[in-house]
Design an enzyme around this catalytic site. Structure first.
Site, PDB file in Angstrom:
ATOM      1  N   GLU A  41       0.873  -1.174   0.000  1.00 15.00           N
ATOM      2  CA  GLU A  41       0.000   0.000   0.000  1.00 15.00           C
ATOM      3  C   GLU A  41       0.914   1.229   0.000  1.00 15.00           C
ATOM      4  OE1 GLU A  41      -2.689   0.331   3.346  1.00 15.00           O
ATOM      5  OE2 GLU A  41      -3.477   2.238   2.590  1.00 15.00           O
ATOM      6  N   ARG A 266       5.576 -12.782   9.623  1.00 12.76           N
ATOM      7  CA  ARG A 266       6.238 -11.510   9.300  1.00 12.76           C
ATOM      8  C   ARG A 266       7.679 -11.568   9.756  1.00 12.76           C
ATOM      9  NH1 ARG A 266       2.576  -7.323   8.938  1.00 12.76           N
ATOM     10  NH2 ARG A 266       4.149  -5.737   9.218  1.00 12.76           N
ATOM     11  N   LYS A 276       5.026   0.616   9.193  1.00 11.36           N
ATOM     12  CA  LYS A 276       5.027   1.926   8.547  1.00 11.36           C
ATOM     13  C   LYS A 276       4.423   2.999   9.458  1.00 11.36           C
ATOM     14  CE  LYS A 276       3.214   0.087   4.792  1.00 11.36           C
ATOM     15  NZ  LYS A 276       2.590  -0.103   3.482  1.00 11.36           N
TER      16      LYS A 276
HETATM   17  P1  ATP Z   1       3.127  -2.289   7.932  1.00 15.06           P
HETATM   18  O1  ATP Z   1       2.569  -3.188   8.970  1.00 15.06           O
HETATM   19  O2  ATP Z   1       4.543  -1.944   8.074  1.00 15.06           O
HETATM   20  O3  ATP Z   1       2.290  -1.072   7.697  1.00 15.06           O
HETATM   21  P2  ATP Z   1       1.845  -3.634   5.839  1.00 15.06           P
HETATM   22  O4  ATP Z   1       1.752  -5.091   5.921  1.00 15.06           O
HETATM   23  O5  ATP Z   1       0.650  -2.840   6.193  1.00 15.06           O
HETATM   24  O6  ATP Z   1       3.101  -3.161   6.616  1.00 15.06           O
HETATM   25  P3  ATP Z   1       1.735  -3.468   3.013  1.00 15.06           P
HETATM   26  O7  ATP Z   1       2.111  -2.321   2.176  1.00 15.06           O
HETATM   27  O8  ATP Z   1       0.313  -3.830   3.080  1.00 15.06           O
HETATM   28  O9  ATP Z   1       2.333  -3.176   4.438  1.00 15.06           O
HETATM   29  O10 ATP Z   1       2.623  -4.749   2.676  1.00 15.06           O
HETATM   30  C1  ATP Z   1       2.921  -5.206   1.390  1.00 15.06           C
HETATM   31  C2  ATP Z   1       3.324  -6.634   1.489  1.00 15.06           C
HETATM   32  O11 ATP Z   1       4.464  -6.781   2.322  1.00 15.06           O
HETATM   33  C3  ATP Z   1       2.234  -7.480   2.096  1.00 15.06           C
HETATM   34  O12 ATP Z   1       2.089  -8.637   1.328  1.00 15.06           O
HETATM   35  C4  ATP Z   1       2.732  -7.789   3.481  1.00 15.06           C
HETATM   36  O13 ATP Z   1       2.253  -9.030   3.919  1.00 15.06           O
HETATM   37  C5  ATP Z   1       4.248  -7.769   3.297  1.00 15.06           C
HETATM   38  N1  ATP Z   1       4.906  -7.405   4.545  1.00 15.06           N
HETATM   39  C6  ATP Z   1       4.736  -6.281   5.263  1.00 15.06           C
HETATM   40  N2  ATP Z   1       5.467  -6.302   6.388  1.00 15.06           N
HETATM   41  C7  ATP Z   1       6.138  -7.474   6.377  1.00 15.06           C
HETATM   42  C8  ATP Z   1       7.060  -8.104   7.262  1.00 15.06           C
HETATM   43  N3  ATP Z   1       7.446  -7.518   8.402  1.00 15.06           N
HETATM   44  N4  ATP Z   1       7.544  -9.315   6.927  1.00 15.06           N
HETATM   45  C9  ATP Z   1       7.173  -9.903   5.784  1.00 15.06           C
HETATM   46  N5  ATP Z   1       6.313  -9.379   4.909  1.00 15.06           N
HETATM   47  C10 ATP Z   1       5.797  -8.175   5.192  1.00 15.06           C
HETATM   48 MG    MG Z   2      -1.058  -2.401   6.260  1.00 15.38          MG
END
Ligand code: ATP
Ligand code: MG
Length: 554
Positions: A41, A266, A276
């Site tokens: 995102e 994760r 983020k």
């Molecule tokens: P955050 O929790 O940091 O805001 P998010 O999961 O909301 O991260 P997205 O932009 O939705 O961020 O993530 C894009 C992709 O990256 C998704 O498929 C998510 O599962 C993966 N992802 C995000 N954080 C991690 C992590 N710590 N380890 C592995 N994959 C991750």
């Molecule tokens: Mg998210």
């Protein structure tokens, strides 16, 4: 040369995701296609956790002769920005992956999502709800109590269609209505208790402008985007496990291609935060200078700090895949970086805390060229000449006026080897009126060049130095961990992760001196170097001060 992730992955046993994909291929599922995607995102910069997901999705596509899409999941214009989208693309490329012509946006599919919403209403499987978000939460129940039906749950198809149309046109204020799926208010899975499909948001979208007044929820957009793109395996993190039945429900009720979702844990790293939202706070509250501050676990920050893309890929490969939450030690990341830099970084001499040394038996106006090894790990890197003359600088920390026993560096009356040059012996210490040491007078042994002496004596200590005539001054930033505790995030009573910031995460040396050839190293990343006995550095492309020639005596 350097062993790369691609080279070693062959021999390892298959992890649970690769095993499943292999099985699907063997059974002929999806015509043996493998199609993955990385779906961030654009509401912040990518971090190390994302790198794991990128390496996994692009890596698997490559290993199974498939392809991987980059899709920006831009369903919520309140938090998303073009700046973030651009940074995401830059970071994925930098990490070494290529989506070719497969860049997509969830917003590309807004018309299709809307049509699907209408289909669900037509089938009596979605309704417009007047509850606001608090009321909805109150109706939702919890793990032990079933939810309560919304008073709007039994609206007629016609009324729902007409209300949705009006929502779309912007006839209702934000927050007053939503479109919800009609599933099961007593499901043990809260995600199935009539989840929201659309909400009213009065914001301009970076891609679709003001065309839409309603936006699909992440849950309504995510699985369907995967489906539209023909994704075969939707790899995502564990928190989406309980959303899977909902995505399955959408695929079944809309009768569309059904990607296989597989969840993995994760990536969590100690001494840092990996979200983020938290990183945004660090930036907005000024605890770091920017998203790409070298102390941040963002890919842009790590790049600026001197991390190589390969070291991050190797780290992700070593971490592997787990089905349970776990925390990886920062040491592993640091090891992967050092391992990579050790092989490729050129060595240079520099002192962070310069202390002047005058060599009393060295002729004025003379200089020697000594040969220095560029990289002991790489014979092809060759040698470079560095100049030596009557005045040099050593690091203040390599001198002690009253040394303890077994101190092998410089002290009054003691002899030490200057790396690549001569042995010197300290004869006199000069102090200013405050008693601070400002200069050392030493003598040198001309015969000791390269480490051999006429009488065969050896010295134990070797220190780095720079030549006063040619050294250039620069500012160095030394970075340490951003947090001082392993788990800044543990939610300890009354504490916030901000309370655990390491006050010494940045040490600046304003007046470091380095040998002149440092200036020739190309600015920016991809060219890290080691200051011998100090550490690895790279020239910061954002630096506001150019290195200048010091020439302290002229
Ligand atoms: P955050 O929790 O940091 O805001 P998010 O999961 O909301 O991260 P997205 O932009 O939705 O961020 O993530 C894009 C992709 O990256 C998704 O498929 C998510 O599962 C993966 N992802 C995000 N954080 C991690 C992590 N710590 N380890 C592995 N994959 C991750
Ligand atoms: Mg998210």
């Amino acid at each position: 040369m350097v062993s790369d992730t691609e080279e070693c992955s062959e021999e390892k046993p298959l992890d649970f995701i690769r095993a499943k994909i292999k099985q699907d291929q063997a059974s002929g599922k999806n015509d043996r296609r493998v199609h993955t995607r990385f779906p961030p995102e654009p509401n912040g910069y990518l971090h190390l956790g994302h790198a794991k997901s990128i390496c996994l999705n692009f890596g698997i596509a490559k290993e199974f002769n498939g392809v991987c899409n980059l899709r920006l999941d831009d369903t919520n214009p309140t938090a998303e920005k073009t700046e973030y989208a651009e940074a995401i693309m830059k970071d994925v490329r930098w990490l070494g992956f290529d989506w070719e012509d497969r860049l997509f946006h969830a917003s590309d599919y807004f018309e299709q999502f809307y049509e699907w919403a209408i289909q669900l209403i037509d089938k009596g499987k979605a309704y417009v709800c007047d509850l606001n978000f608090e009321e909805m939460r109150a109706h939702r129940g919890n793990l032990t109590e079933p939810g309560k039906a919304s008073p709007c749950r039994n609206r007629s198809v016609e009324e729902n269609l007409s209300l949705l149309e009006k929502m779309k046109k912007g006839e209702f204020p934000e927050g007053t209505k939503t479109l919800r799926a009609k599933i099961d208010m007593s499901s043990p899975n809260l995600n199935l208790r009539d989840p929201v499909l659309y909400r009213i948001i009065g914001q301009t979208h970076p891609k679709t402008g003001d065309h839409w007044k309603i936006y699909p929820s992440y849950d309504f957009a995510h699985g369907q985007s995967d489906s539209l793109e023909g994704i075969t395996h939707s790899l995502c993190t564990l928190e989406f496990e309980h959303h899977r039945p909902l995505y399955d429900w959408f695929c079944q009720n809309l009768n569309i291609h059904h990607p296989q979702q597989i969840e993995f844990a994760r990536l969590n790293l100690n001494y840092t935060v990996m979200s983020k939202r938290k990183m945004l706070r660090l930036v907005e509250e000024g605890h770091v200078r920017s998203w790409d501050d070298p102390r941040m676990p963002t890919l842009s920050g790590m790049r600026r700090r001197g991390f190589t893309a390969r070291s991050i890929r190797n780290f992700c490969d070593r971490v592997g895949l787990a089905k349970r939450e776990n925390v990886i030690e920062m040491e592993l990341l640091e090891y992967c970086l050092r391992d990579d830099l050790n092989k490729q970084a050129v060595r240079r001499l520099g002192v962070l805390n310069p202390l002047k040394v005058t060599i009393d038996n060295y002729p004025e106006d003379h200089s020697d060229q000594v040969d220095a090894v560029n990289n002991p790990e790489d014979p092809e890197a060759g040698m470079r000449p560095i100049s030596f003359s009557k005045q040099i600088f050593i690091d203040r920390n390599d001198f002690m006026e009253e040394p303890p026993k077994k101190y092998f560096r410089l002290a009054p009356g003691k002899e030490v080897r200057l790396k690549y040059a001569f042995y010197i012996t300290c004869k006199q210490v000069i102090k200013d009126s405050q008693g601070e040491i400002v200069e050392l007078i030493c003598s040198y042994d001309r015969e000791s060049r390269g480490g051999d002496t006429a009488d065969g004596r050896k010295v134990k200590g070797t220190i780095q130095w720079v030549d006063a005539k040619s050294a250039i001054s620069c500012r160095t930033h030394l970075y340490d961990r951003l947090f001082s505790v392993p788990n800044p995030d543990d939610g300890e009573e009354g504490k916030d992760f901000i309370d655990h910031l390491n006050p010494e995460s940045l040490t600046i040396h304003e007046d470091a001196l380095v040998e002149p050839s440092v200036q020739e190293l190309s600015v920016g990343t991809g060219n890290p170097f080691q200051l011998e006995r100090v550490g690895y550095f790279c020239i910061d492309p954002e630096s506001d001060r150019k290195m200048g020639n010091a020439r302290p005596e002229s």
